[in-house]
Design a protein around this motif. Structure first.
Motif, PDB file in Angstrom:
ATOM      1  N   UNK A  44       3.574 -11.481  -8.253  1.00 43.83           N
ATOM      2  CA  UNK A  44       2.704 -11.919  -7.162  1.00 43.83           C
ATOM      3  C   UNK A  44       1.412 -11.115  -7.193  1.00 43.83           C
ATOM      4  N   UNK A  45       0.382 -11.637  -6.538  1.00 45.42           N
ATOM      5  CA  UNK A  45      -0.881 -10.895  -6.453  1.00 45.42           C
ATOM      6  C   UNK A  45      -0.688  -9.601  -5.662  1.00 45.42           C
ATOM      7  N   UNK A 265      -1.664 -19.038  -4.646  1.00 49.16           N
ATOM      8  CA  UNK A 265      -1.011 -17.992  -3.846  1.00 49.16           C
ATOM      9  C   UNK A 265      -1.620 -17.873  -2.454  1.00 49.16           C
ATOM     10  N   UNK A 266      -0.779 -17.505  -1.484  1.00 49.13           N
ATOM     11  CA  UNK A 266      -1.286 -17.387  -0.107  1.00 49.13           C
ATOM     12  C   UNK A 266      -2.318 -16.275   0.018  1.00 49.13           C
ATOM     13  N   UNK A 267      -2.244 -15.265  -0.831  1.00 52.09           N
ATOM     14  CA  UNK A 267      -3.209 -14.167  -0.747  1.00 52.09           C
ATOM     15  C   UNK A 267      -4.641 -14.679  -0.890  1.00 52.09           C
ATOM     16  N   UNK A 268      -4.843 -15.646  -1.789  1.00 52.11           N
ATOM     17  CA  UNK A 268      -6.186 -16.192  -2.007  1.00 52.11           C
ATOM     18  C   UNK A 268      -6.626 -17.066  -0.834  1.00 52.11           C
ATOM     19  N   UNK A 269      -5.752 -17.961  -0.402  1.00 50.23           N
ATOM     20  CA  UNK A 269      -6.114 -18.875   0.683  1.00 50.23           C
ATOM     21  C   UNK A 269      -6.306 -18.168   2.014  1.00 50.23           C
ATOM     22  N   UNK A 270      -5.445 -17.198   2.306  1.00 43.68           N
ATOM     23  CA  UNK A 270      -5.557 -16.457   3.560  1.00 43.68           C
ATOM     24  C   UNK A 270      -6.828 -15.635   3.597  1.00 43.68           C
ATOM     25  N   UNK A 271      -7.111 -14.942   2.501  1.00 39.90           N
ATOM     26  CA  UNK A 271      -8.312 -14.111   2.433  1.00 39.90           C
ATOM     27  C   UNK A 271      -9.568 -14.963   2.595  1.00 39.90           C
ATOM     28  N   UNK A 408     -10.831 -10.898  -3.084  1.00 39.14           N
ATOM     29  CA  UNK A 408      -9.713 -11.010  -2.147  1.00 39.14           C
ATOM     30  C   UNK A 408      -9.758  -9.863  -1.140  1.00 39.14           C
ATOM     31  N   UNK A 409     -10.108  -8.681  -1.605  1.00 37.67           N
ATOM     32  CA  UNK A 409     -10.125  -7.480  -0.766  1.00 37.67           C
ATOM     33  C   UNK A 409     -11.522  -7.184  -0.247  1.00 37.67           C
ATOM     34  N   UNK A 410     -12.277  -8.236   0.009  1.00 41.34           N
ATOM     35  CA  UNK A 410     -13.661  -8.093   0.459  1.00 41.34           C
ATOM     36  C   UNK A 410     -13.739  -8.216   1.971  1.00 41.34           C
TER      37      UNK A 410
END
Length: 421
Positions: A44-45, A265-271, A408-410
């Protein structure tokens, strides 16, 4: 698992560790499961991320929001009665209602008998009622017995496809709940045929608020490139919640080609959604929810830092009540009585609401420990704290040079006029 085959978060080791911990109420065994998920499977990411713990240490755990409060942010994902058995569906609903949280009816309607509390005070009523494109079981009586109404625009593992229930799983009681003909396959169309624009969605949201003025209105979107723009429109359409579902969500109900080749992945869409809403001064209008294979307290912590305030669990509660990944959900032959309507197989079901309760409490406890180390007192303080997570540095175990998580972490620059939660 097949030798040299694909790694999966759910495998014989993690399933056995988790189920043993929940049956026995053993938090130490749960921590073994969590450690295995975190250290052994880099698929996972979020496995490429680590937390920024302060140098001077955190705060005493007694100062952190209690587990009983944290679990109210947890939700059982949308799994329909018909796709899973009556026993599994009701056990999960009872557990979530005991915790003061919510379970989701899925798109298959609900037996009206479940709207009334049981003699012992338990409730089998799903507090979240889903409105999907097939409108199965959607009646006025169904809609008024909800605290949240969820419009499902897409599913995580199969964006662009509707739900499918094979005819052999449409038993008479399933047909009654869905207001359909027993034995006939039920397929939801890919789009809602009355929603082709944000304006159309706004009309449905308005109609739902008219029939149940006390219910929150949620819109379920799939993680994809550009989902932030769609979410901005949903916020303007006056939805209360926006759910971002990743490509790991609903894999038991999706075709093999969809599971392998569709979704993000949800990490991309959520961010992306959180950042877009912040930049457009819309973030204070809605609550963000995320689901799709949230497995541990660490996963919940990362989701909160990326912008989520509510957290959904689908497969995990099924594993809690006995699923061992036989992967025959569509064949009506589940040997554990979880994803079948066959009475003989349902008799094998051994799950209890207490197992799901233990699961949610253990995840909340682990999250609480993480928050104490971070110096965070409540989940509300953790939301959007992107400064507390970073990409892992290069080491021998990861080819991190190929991955860049900066976007993503921006944290977008915002001024004082932007609304906060």
């Amino acid at each position: 698992p097949v030798k040299d085959g694909e790694e999966h978060l759910f495998n014989p080791k993690t399933i056995d560790l988790l189920q043993e911990s929940l049956i026995n109420g053993d938090y130490a065994k749960y921590k073994e499961y969590s450690k295995a998920i975190r250290n052994d499977y880099h698929v996972t990411l979020r496995s490429l991320m680590e937390l920024n713990y302060p140098v001077g240490g955190g705060i005493p755990i007694e100062e952190v929001e209690p587990e009983e409060s944290i679990v109210k942010r947890f939700k059982a994902g949308a799994m329909s009665y018909g796709a899973i058995s009556k026993e599994a569906h009701e056990a999960i609903a009872i557990a979530m209602n005991r915790l003061g949280s919510t379970s989701n009816s899925g798109e298959g309607g609900e037996d009206v008998a479940r709207f009334k509390p049981l003699p012992n005070g338990d409730s089998m009523n799903s507090e979240v009622k889903q409105i999907a494109s097939g409108r199965f079981g959607v009646t006025a009586n169904y809609l008024i017995h909800a605290k949240e109404l969820q419009i499902k625009c897409a599913q995580g593992a199969k964006p662009g496809e509707g739900g499918q229930l094979p005819g052999k799983k449409v038993y008479p009681e399933i047909g009654k709940a869905r207001h359909s003909t027993p034995g006939v396959e039920l397929v939801s169309p890919p789009p809602h045929h009355d929603i082709y624009s944000i304006e159309d969605l706004a009309e449905l949201i308005y109609d739902l608020k008219c029939i149940n003025k006390d219910a929150r209105i949620s819109v379920k979107l799939t993680s994809e490139a550009g989902v932030g723009t769609i979410a901005a429109g949903v916020a303007k359409a006056k939805a209360d919640n926006i759910l971002i579902s990743g490509y790991d969500g609903g894999t038991g109900a999706a075709g093999r080609t969809s599971v392998k080749h569709a979704g993000v992945p949800w990490e991309l869409g959520l961010s992306e959604t959180h950042q877009t809403l912040m930049l457009n001064r819309l973030r204070d209008r809605v609550k963000l929810e995320v689901d799709s294979k949230l497995m541990t307290g660490f996963d919940v912590a990362v989701a909160a830092m990326l912008g989520a305030e509510l957290f959904g669990f689908g497969t995990l509660p099924l594993v809690a009540v006995g699923c061992k990944m036989a992967r025959v959900c569509n064949l009506n032959t589940c040997p554990y009585g979880v994803a079948t309507q066959d009475e003989k197989l349902r008799a094998r079901f051994t799950g209890k609401p207490e197992y799901v309760e233990n699961l949610m409490i253990f995840i909340a406890r682990e999250l609480r420990e993480i928050m104490a180390r971070l110096g965070i007192r409540s989940v509300a303080e953790l939301v959007g704290r992107i400064d507390l997570v970073r990409q892992k540095s290069q080491d021998d175990n990861f080819k991190l040079s190929r991955v860049d998580l900066k976007r993503v972490l921006f944290h977008p620059y915002i001024d004082a006029s932007v609304g906060h939660m």
